[in-house]
Scaffold this motif. Sequence first.
Motif, mmCIF file in Angstrom:
data_model
loop_
_atom_site.group_PDB
_atom_site.id
_atom_site.type_symbol
_atom_site.label_atom_id
_atom_site.label_comp_id
_atom_site.label_asym_id
_atom_site.label_seq_id
_atom_site.Cartn_x
_atom_site.Cartn_y
_atom_site.Cartn_z
ATOM 1 N N ARG A 193 0.841 -1.205 0.000
ATOM 2 C CA ARG A 193 0.000 0.000 0.000
ATOM 3 C C ARG A 193 0.872 1.250 0.000
ATOM 4 O O ARG A 193 0.599 2.208 -0.725
ATOM 5 N N GLU A 194 1.941 1.230 0.791
ATOM 6 C CA GLU A 194 2.856 2.373 0.824
ATOM 7 C C GLU A 194 3.508 2.609 -0.535
ATOM 8 O O GLU A 194 3.614 3.743 -0.994
ATOM 9 N N ALA A 195 3.930 1.535 -1.197
ATOM 10 C CA ALA A 195 4.529 1.662 -2.533
ATOM 11 C C ALA A 195 3.498 2.194 -3.523
ATOM 12 O O ALA A 195 3.802 3.059 -4.352
ATOM 13 N N HIS A 196 2.277 1.703 -3.405
ATOM 14 C CA HIS A 196 1.204 2.173 -4.283
ATOM 15 C C HIS A 196 0.950 3.673 -4.091
ATOM 16 O O HIS A 196 0.823 4.413 -5.067
ATOM 17 N N LEU A 197 0.900 4.090 -2.853
ATOM 18 C CA LEU A 197 0.666 5.516 -2.577
ATOM 19 C C LEU A 197 1.797 6.375 -3.121
ATOM 20 O O LEU A 197 1.565 7.467 -3.644
ATOM 21 N N TRP A 198 3.020 5.903 -3.002
ATOM 22 C CA TRP A 198 4.150 6.665 -3.533
ATOM 23 C C TRP A 198 4.051 6.764 -5.061
ATOM 24 O O TRP A 198 4.299 7.806 -5.641
ATOM 25 N N LEU A 199 3.662 5.676 -5.703
ATOM 26 C CA LEU A 199 3.539 5.662 -7.164
ATOM 27 C C LEU A 199 2.356 6.498 -7.668
ATOM 28 O O LEU A 199 2.365 6.956 -8.805
ATOM 29 N N GLU A 200 1.362 6.706 -6.833
ATOM 30 C CA GLU A 200 0.176 7.471 -7.223
ATOM 31 C C GLU A 200 0.515 8.851 -7.771
ATOM 32 O O GLU A 200 -0.141 9.340 -8.669
ATOM 33 N N ARG A 201 1.540 9.491 -7.211
ATOM 34 C CA ARG A 201 1.880 10.838 -7.664
ATOM 35 C C ARG A 201 2.305 10.846 -9.131
ATOM 36 O O ARG A 201 2.294 11.869 -9.776
ATOM 37 N N PHE A 202 2.674 9.684 -9.675
ATOM 38 C CA PHE A 202 3.114 9.583 -11.059
ATOM 39 C C PHE A 202 2.004 9.148 -12.015
ATOM 40 O O PHE A 202 2.206 9.113 -13.224
ATOM 41 N N ARG A 203 0.830 8.835 -11.481
ATOM 42 C CA ARG A 203 -0.290 8.389 -12.306
ATOM 43 C C ARG A 203 -0.645 9.391 -13.407
ATOM 44 O O ARG A 203 -0.934 8.967 -14.526
ATOM 45 N N PRO A 204 -0.633 10.694 -13.160
ATOM 46 C CA PRO A 204 -0.960 11.625 -14.254
ATOM 47 C C PRO A 204 -0.052 11.449 -15.470
ATOM 48 O O PRO A 204 -0.504 11.591 -16.603
ATOM 49 N N PHE A 205 1.205 11.116 -15.251
ATOM 50 C CA PHE A 205 2.113 10.889 -16.379
ATOM 51 C C PHE A 205 1.686 9.659 -17.171
ATOM 52 O O PHE A 205 1.713 9.654 -18.395
ATOM 53 N N TRP A 206 1.320 8.605 -16.446
ATOM 54 C CA TRP A 206 0.877 7.383 -17.119
ATOM 55 C C TRP A 206 -0.412 7.643 -17.880
ATOM 56 O O TRP A 206 -0.581 7.202 -18.999
ATOM 57 N N ASN A 207 -1.358 8.347 -17.212
ATOM 58 C CA ASN A 207 -2.645 8.599 -17.841
ATOM 59 C C ASN A 207 -2.483 9.406 -19.123
ATOM 60 O O ASN A 207 -3.155 9.139 -20.116
ATOM 61 N N GLN A 208 -1.591 10.403 -19.111
ATOM 62 C CA GLN A 208 -1.353 11.186 -20.327
ATOM 63 C C GLN A 208 -0.861 10.278 -21.440
ATOM 64 O O GLN A 208 -1.319 10.359 -22.579
ATOM 65 N N ARG A 209 0.069 9.421 -21.123
ATOM 66 C CA ARG A 209 0.614 8.533 -22.157
ATOM 67 C C ARG A 209 -0.410 7.507 -22.611
ATOM 68 O O ARG A 209 -0.478 7.167 -23.785
ATOM 69 N N LEU A 210 -1.203 6.993 -21.687
ATOM 70 C CA LEU A 210 -2.234 6.033 -22.071
ATOM 71 C C LEU A 210 -3.313 6.702 -22.916
ATOM 72 O O LEU A 210 -3.813 6.102 -23.878
ATOM 73 N N ASP A 211 -3.667 7.940 -22.582
ATOM 74 C CA ASP A 211 -4.631 8.685 -23.395
ATOM 75 C C ASP A 211 -4.085 8.908 -24.793
ATOM 76 O O ASP A 211 -4.800 8.759 -25.786
ATOM 77 N N ALA A 212 -2.798 9.264 -24.890
ATOM 78 C CA ALA A 212 -2.168 9.475 -26.202
ATOM 79 C C ALA A 212 -2.148 8.166 -26.985
ATOM 80 O O ALA A 212 -2.410 8.151 -28.197
ATOM 81 N N LEU A 213 -1.867 7.059 -26.323
ATOM 82 C CA LEU A 213 -1.869 5.767 -26.992
ATOM 83 C C LEU A 213 -3.264 5.424 -27.500
ATOM 84 O O LEU A 213 -3.421 4.968 -28.635
ATOM 85 N N ALA A 214 -4.281 5.668 -26.690
ATOM 86 C CA ALA A 214 -5.657 5.396 -27.102
ATOM 87 C C ALA A 214 -6.022 6.228 -28.331
ATOM 88 O O ALA A 214 -6.673 5.727 -29.256
ATOM 89 N N THR A 215 -5.581 7.484 -28.355
ATOM 90 C CA THR A 215 -5.845 8.338 -29.513
ATOM 91 C C THR A 215 -5.172 7.783 -30.755
ATOM 92 O O THR A 215 -5.782 7.700 -31.826
ATOM 93 N N GLU A 216 -3.914 7.383 -30.615
ATOM 94 C CA GLU A 216 -3.188 6.827 -31.763
ATOM 95 C C GLU A 216 -3.827 5.534 -32.241
ATOM 96 O O GLU A 216 -3.927 5.290 -33.445
ATOM 97 N N LEU A 217 -4.254 4.693 -31.320
ATOM 98 C CA LEU A 217 -4.916 3.446 -31.710
ATOM 99 C C LEU A 217 -6.225 3.722 -32.428
ATOM 100 O O LEU A 217 -6.556 3.066 -33.414
ATOM 101 N N ALA A 218 -6.976 4.718 -31.944
ATOM 102 C CA ALA A 218 -8.232 5.079 -32.604
ATOM 103 C C ALA A 218 -7.961 5.608 -34.005
ATOM 104 O O ALA A 218 -8.666 5.281 -34.957
ATOM 105 N N ARG A 219 -6.934 6.428 -34.157
ATOM 106 C CA ARG A 219 -6.572 6.939 -35.487
ATOM 107 C C ARG A 219 -6.187 5.791 -36.407
ATOM 108 O O ARG A 219 -6.563 5.771 -37.566
ATOM 109 N N GLY A 220 -5.412 4.857 -35.905
ATOM 110 C CA GLY A 220 -4.982 3.710 -36.700
ATOM 111 C C GLY A 220 -6.147 2.853 -37.137
ATOM 112 O O GLY A 220 -6.145 2.304 -38.233
ATOM 113 N N GLY A 221 -7.168 2.749 -36.315
ATOM 114 C CA GLY A 221 -8.342 1.962 -36.662
ATOM 115 C C GLY A 221 -9.146 2.594 -37.776
ATOM 116 O O GLY A 221 -9.851 1.912 -38.505
#
Length: 131
Positions: A78-106
């Motif tokens: 849980r402590e490791a998860h909480l520490w990693l939470e602060r970095f979630r916005p970076f992951w979400n931005q990249r995952l959103d960008a990936l979803a956009t690229e996948l949608a464009r490719g489709g």
Amino acid sequence: MQVHAFDVLGDPVRRRILELLADGEQAAGVISEIIRAEFDISPPAVSQHLRVLRESGFASSRAEGTRRIYAVETGPLREAHLWLERFRPFWNQRLDALATELARGGRRSRTTPADPGKPTTASESDSEENT
């Protein structure tokens, strides 16, 4: 000796042991058998990994007759998860960008292996596969 959570989690053997324990309590012998088969390490090496997990608070053990039963402890995870939470916005931005690229490719036309120069739609590819 204080061990940092990511030092513990950085080892693939310890991560695998935690995966096994996430499915429920396990006897040390069962853990050892699986880990030895998957990683080709000695029984003392498996015991050392179990000791690190126990001493760092990631796992607990109890005696059950002559067996040692291990269980995962959620506090350090849980402590490791909480520490990693602060970095979630970076992951979400990249995952959103990936979803956009996948949608464009489709939406782009695809080529079939039979005629790589000829663009086709998904429905044309499907009908070609069914013939």
